[in-house]
Design a protein around this motif. Structure first.
Motif, PDB file in Angstrom:
ATOM      1  N   SER A  66      46.641  37.749 -34.821  1.00 24.86           N
ATOM      2  CA  SER A  66      45.888  37.040 -35.866  1.00 24.86           C
ATOM      3  C   SER A  66      46.835  36.419 -36.884  1.00 24.86           C
ATOM      4  O   SER A  66      46.654  35.268 -37.294  1.00 24.86           O
ATOM      5  CB  SER A  66      44.932  37.995 -36.580  1.00 24.86           C
ATOM      6  OG  SER A  66      44.017  38.530 -35.673  1.00 24.86           O
ATOM      7  N   LEU A  67      47.852  37.175 -37.287  1.00 27.49           N
ATOM      8  CA  LEU A  67      48.821  36.643 -38.239  1.00 27.49           C
ATOM      9  C   LEU A  67      49.613  35.483 -37.644  1.00 27.49           C
ATOM     10  O   LEU A  67      49.899  34.507 -38.330  1.00 27.49           O
ATOM     11  CB  LEU A  67      49.770  37.741 -38.703  1.00 27.49           C
ATOM     12  CG  LEU A  67      49.178  38.715 -39.711  1.00 27.49           C
ATOM     13  CD1 LEU A  67      50.136  39.864 -39.940  1.00 27.49           C
ATOM     14  CD2 LEU A  67      48.873  38.004 -41.003  1.00 27.49           C
ATOM     15  N   THR A  68      49.957  35.592 -36.368  1.00 34.19           N
ATOM     16  CA  THR A  68      50.681  34.504 -35.707  1.00 34.19           C
ATOM     17  C   THR A  68      49.820  33.249 -35.664  1.00 34.19           C
ATOM     18  O   THR A  68      50.304  32.145 -35.916  1.00 34.19           O
ATOM     19  CB  THR A  68      51.106  34.916 -34.290  1.00 34.19           C
ATOM     20  OG1 THR A  68      51.953  36.057 -34.386  1.00 34.19           O
ATOM     21  CG2 THR A  68      51.840  33.806 -33.577  1.00 34.19           C
ATOM     22  N   PHE A  69      48.543  33.419 -35.380  1.00 29.48           N
ATOM     23  CA  PHE A  69      47.625  32.281 -35.371  1.00 29.48           C
ATOM     24  C   PHE A  69      47.574  31.622 -36.751  1.00 29.48           C
ATOM     25  O   PHE A  69      47.685  30.401 -36.885  1.00 29.48           O
ATOM     26  CB  PHE A  69      46.230  32.739 -34.942  1.00 29.48           C
ATOM     27  CG  PHE A  69      45.191  31.673 -35.052  1.00 29.48           C
ATOM     28  CD1 PHE A  69      45.145  30.638 -34.118  1.00 29.48           C
ATOM     29  CD2 PHE A  69      44.258  31.694 -36.071  1.00 29.48           C
ATOM     30  CE1 PHE A  69      44.196  29.643 -34.212  1.00 29.48           C
ATOM     31  CE2 PHE A  69      43.301  30.706 -36.182  1.00 29.48           C
ATOM     32  CZ  PHE A  69      43.265  29.680 -35.243  1.00 29.48           C
ATOM     33  N   LEU A  70      47.410  32.432 -37.796  1.00 24.96           N
ATOM     34  CA  LEU A  70      47.360  31.888 -39.156  1.00 24.96           C
ATOM     35  C   LEU A  70      48.675  31.230 -39.548  1.00 24.96           C
ATOM     36  O   LEU A  70      48.695  30.185 -40.193  1.00 24.96           O
ATOM     37  CB  LEU A  70      47.001  32.994 -40.148  1.00 24.96           C
ATOM     38  CG  LEU A  70      45.591  33.546 -40.027  1.00 24.96           C
ATOM     39  CD1 LEU A  70      45.405  34.740 -40.946  1.00 24.96           C
ATOM     40  CD2 LEU A  70      44.560  32.470 -40.307  1.00 24.96           C
ATOM     41  N   TRP A  71      49.800  31.851 -39.162  1.00 20.80           N
ATOM     42  CA  TRP A  71      51.129  31.294 -39.439  1.00 20.80           C
ATOM     43  C   TRP A  71      51.251  29.914 -38.802  1.00 20.80           C
ATOM     44  O   TRP A  71      51.672  28.961 -39.443  1.00 20.80           O
ATOM     45  CB  TRP A  71      52.185  32.252 -38.906  1.00 20.80           C
ATOM     46  CG  TRP A  71      53.594  31.789 -39.006  1.00 20.80           C
ATOM     47  CD1 TRP A  71      54.243  30.926 -38.179  1.00 20.80           C
ATOM     48  CD2 TRP A  71      54.556  32.175 -39.991  1.00 20.80           C
ATOM     49  NE1 TRP A  71      55.541  30.767 -38.577  1.00 20.80           N
ATOM     50  CE2 TRP A  71      55.752  31.527 -39.686  1.00 20.80           C
ATOM     51  CE3 TRP A  71      54.520  33.034 -41.086  1.00 20.80           C
ATOM     52  CZ2 TRP A  71      56.906  31.682 -40.435  1.00 20.80           C
ATOM     53  CZ3 TRP A  71      55.666  33.184 -41.827  1.00 20.80           C
ATOM     54  CH2 TRP A  71      56.837  32.525 -41.510  1.00 20.80           C
ATOM     55  N   CYS A  72      50.882  29.822 -37.524  1.00 22.19           N
ATOM     56  CA  CYS A  72      50.997  28.545 -36.810  1.00 22.19           C
ATOM     57  C   CYS A  72      50.074  27.486 -37.409  1.00 22.19           C
ATOM     58  O   CYS A  72      50.473  26.330 -37.549  1.00 22.19           O
ATOM     59  CB  CYS A  72      50.691  28.740 -35.335  1.00 22.19           C
ATOM     60  SG  CYS A  72      51.934  29.687 -34.465  1.00 22.19           S
ATOM     61  N   SER A  74      48.971  27.306 -40.504  1.00 25.12           N
ATOM     62  CA  SER A  74      49.466  26.870 -41.809  1.00 25.12           C
ATOM     63  C   SER A  74      50.695  25.986 -41.661  1.00 25.12           C
ATOM     64  O   SER A  74      50.840  25.005 -42.374  1.00 25.12           O
ATOM     65  CB  SER A  74      49.768  28.077 -42.697  1.00 25.12           C
ATOM     66  OG  SER A  74      50.877  28.788 -42.211  1.00 25.12           O
ATOM     67  N   MET A  75      51.591  26.333 -40.752  1.00 26.91           N
ATOM     68  CA  MET A  75      52.794  25.531 -40.565  1.00 26.91           C
ATOM     69  C   MET A  75      52.460  24.175 -39.955  1.00 26.91           C
ATOM     70  O   MET A  75      53.061  23.172 -40.307  1.00 26.91           O
ATOM     71  CB  MET A  75      53.814  26.268 -39.696  1.00 26.91           C
ATOM     72  CG  MET A  75      54.334  27.536 -40.342  1.00 26.91           C
ATOM     73  SD  MET A  75      55.008  27.286 -41.991  1.00 26.91           S
ATOM     74  CE  MET A  75      56.514  26.442 -41.624  1.00 26.91           C
ATOM     75  N   TYR A  79      53.312  20.811 -41.825  1.00 24.31           N
ATOM     76  CA  TYR A  79      54.182  19.856 -41.144  1.00 24.31           C
ATOM     77  C   TYR A  79      53.448  18.537 -40.929  1.00 24.31           C
ATOM     78  O   TYR A  79      54.023  17.462 -41.115  1.00 24.31           O
ATOM     79  CB  TYR A  79      54.652  20.440 -39.810  1.00 24.31           C
ATOM     80  CG  TYR A  79      55.608  19.552 -39.069  1.00 24.31           C
ATOM     81  CD1 TYR A  79      56.904  19.376 -39.518  1.00 24.31           C
ATOM     82  CD2 TYR A  79      55.211  18.881 -37.923  1.00 24.31           C
ATOM     83  CE1 TYR A  79      57.788  18.554 -38.844  1.00 24.31           C
ATOM     84  CE2 TYR A  79      56.085  18.066 -37.239  1.00 24.31           C
ATOM     85  CZ  TYR A  79      57.375  17.912 -37.705  1.00 24.31           C
ATOM     86  OH  TYR A  79      58.242  17.101 -37.044  1.00 24.31           O
ATOM     87  N   GLY A  80      52.174  18.617 -40.561  1.00 28.92           N
ATOM     88  CA  GLY A  80      51.390  17.393 -40.360  1.00 28.92           C
ATOM     89  C   GLY A  80      51.273  16.578 -41.637  1.00 28.92           C
ATOM     90  O   GLY A  80      51.398  15.357 -41.621  1.00 28.92           O
TER      91      GLY A  80
END
Length: 93
Positions: A66-72, A74-75, A79-80
């Motif tokens: 879940s944290l990895t999903f949120l990290w990705c 947000s990044m 970045y976009g």
């Protein structure tokens, strides 16, 4: 971030909280080739789960994914926006 780094980042995070993990060579004190920001991001919830006694494998895994999903997300959003703003600056007019 290479997909392998997502899995390898779990090892130092787990090692910081529980100890006793054989780390990949990139994470050893001799080389220190990987950034510790992402593992530190994962270690916080692992530590909280450990302290509350809720550190069951399934809960720990879901917290990591879940944290990895949120990290990705947000990044990607950050970045976009950065690329969009840079593109607007580069357009003639």
């Amino acid at each position: 971030v290479h997909p392998d780094e997502y899995w390898q980042a779990t090892q130092p995070a787990y090692n910081w909280v529980y100890g006793g993990v054989d780390l990949p060579w990139e994470w050893t004190d001799q080389y220190k080739l990987r950034n510790t920001v992402y593992p530190a991001f994962l270690a916080g919830p692992l530590y909280a789960l450990q302290q509350t006694g809720l550190d069951y494998p399934l809960i720990a895994e879901y917290s990591r994914t879940s944290l990895t999903f949120l990290w990705c997300c947000s990044m990607t959003g950050w970045y976009g926006r950065l690329v969009s703003e840079f593109a607007v600056l580069m357009l003639p007019g």
